[in-house]
Design an enzyme around this catalytic site. Structure first.
Site, PDB file in Angstrom:
ATOM      1  CD  GLN A  44      50.329 135.858   4.669  1.00  0.00           C
ATOM      2  OE1 GLN A  44      50.318 134.710   5.108  1.00  0.00           O
ATOM      3  NE2 GLN A  44      49.332 136.723   4.879  1.00  0.00           N
ATOM      4  CG  HIS A  73      55.135 132.395   6.325  1.00  0.00           C
ATOM      5  ND1 HIS A  73      54.287 133.132   7.118  1.00  0.00           N
ATOM      6  CD2 HIS A  73      54.353 131.818   5.376  1.00  0.00           C
ATOM      7  CE1 HIS A  73      53.045 133.006   6.665  1.00  0.00           C
ATOM      8  NE2 HIS A  73      53.064 132.218   5.616  1.00  0.00           N
ATOM      9  CG  HIS A  98      52.910 133.575   0.524  1.00  0.00           C
ATOM     10  ND1 HIS A  98      54.019 133.712   1.322  1.00  0.00           N
ATOM     11  CD2 HIS A  98      51.911 133.197   1.365  1.00  0.00           C
ATOM     12  CE1 HIS A  98      53.723 133.413   2.573  1.00  0.00           C
ATOM     13  NE2 HIS A  98      52.441 133.106   2.625  1.00  0.00           N
ATOM     14  NE  ARG A 149      48.152 140.992   8.949  1.00  0.00           N
ATOM     15  CZ  ARG A 149      48.003 141.204  10.247  1.00  0.00           C
ATOM     16  NH1 ARG A 149      48.647 142.213  10.832  1.00  0.00           N
ATOM     17  NH2 ARG A 149      47.207 140.442  10.957  1.00  0.00           N
TER      18      ARG A 149
END
Length: 322
Positions: free
Chosen positions: A95, A97, A171, A191
């Site tokens: 994933q 962010h 990560h 994801r």
């Protein structure tokens, strides 16, 4: 009299979770595969209550709004940090962010820079941390072709290690790892790859977020250069893992307490404390409060100094935004 704010954790079932939050920390967790303990949270998805003192029963987010003095009269709209314990009984999805700007525009919440202190890691455990694409075109091509073996960087991991994960970093925690995570207060995750797993509730593969991932991944990947600092005072050991300006959103500390230590807020106006092991006390304004493994609390801005005593292994953090 000012008191520390002790908090009641909130637990979340995850496809990749297990039962170690019960067996290792003694938490009374729900049935199922429990992957996350939201230990200190003002986020809507983890509405934590204070369990002691004048504010017992109140939600942390409400205290942030109604009692700004506890946090040094901050300017931010939301409690900015979130502390979790994660039990990866299976591998998490790969994933990424978003940063504050992208998250505000598309998700209407904070971005998500985070970090991990490794509480435990089974032999042979590894992280996904970063990628090998040299430029955006190569990144997009490797994602489109599903060339995960060449794209993803695998990093062996051991107990006691620390990893800083800025927004934009590809990560994943993998099977057999337990971490304490300090992060911005955000629940936005994109994801990139999920091993083609099927959600047991829906019977379908979990959603991926390829466009958002491609929009937000930092290319090329560069490992952050950390300035980790160690200090011994008597029998106590104090480690600063990260702090501004390297980490603009938080500082994170590791405190190994063997004899009484007088402490105070450092870069921030209030301090988050999580006890990873041991037993002891925190003394503030002349009153003792028991600490044990799995205890989580905030030392508010209304307490200038406090004393820790006993045999304690602690991760502490402070917000970089005041």
């Amino acid at each position: 009299m000012s008191e520390p704010l002790f908090l009641k954790p909130v637990f979340h079932e995850k496809l990749w979770g297990g039962r170690k939050l019960e067996t290792e920390f003694g938490y009374d967790i729900p049935d199922g595969t429990i992957g996350e303990c939201w230990a200190i949270s003002g986020h809507p998805h983890g509405k934590e209550q204070v369990v002691n003192g004048e504010f017992a029963g109140q939600i942390l987010a409400d205290l942030w709004n109604d009692h700004k003095e506890l946090f040094g009269n901050p300017k931010g709209k939301v409690f900015p940090l979130l502390t979790k314990i994660l039990d990866a009984n299976a591998s998490l999805s790969v994933q990424v962010h978003p940063d504050n700007e992208y998250a505000e525009k598309h998700e209407h919440e904070l971005g998500k820079t985070e970090c991990w202190y490794v509480i435990d890691a089974e032999p042979g455990s590894y992280l996904i941390y970063g990628h090998n694409a040299k430029n955006k075109a190569e990144l997009d091509q490797m994602i489109e072709s599903g060339d995960w073996d060449h794209l993803l960087r695998k990093v062996p991991v051991k107990k006691g290690e620390f990893y800083y994960v800025p927004s934009g970093t590809v990560h994943a925690l993998n099977k057999g790892i337990m971490v304490l995570e300090t992060q911005q207060s955000s629940d936005t995750t994109y994801r990139l790859y999920d091993y083609d797993r099927v959600d047991k509730t829906t019977g379908k593969k979990r959603d991926l977020h390829i466009k958002q991932s491609e929009d937000t991944i930092t290319v090329p990947h560069k490992d952050p250069k950390l300035d980790i600092q160690f200090k011994e005072v008597g029998k106590n050991k104090f480690t600063t893992f990260v702090q501004p300006p390297i980490s603009p959103f938080f500082s994170v500390y590791h405190w190994e307490i063997k004899e009484p230590a007088q402490l105070h807020h450092q870069i921030g106006k209030y301090t988050l404390i999580s006890v990873l092991s041991g037993e002891g006390k925190i003394t503030a304004d002349g009153k003792d409060y028991d600490l044990k493994k799995g205890t989580h609390l905030i030392v508010p801005a209304t307490i200038d100094e406090w004393t820790l005593s006993g045999d304690l292994d602690i991760i502490a953090s402070e917000s970089g935004e005041n």
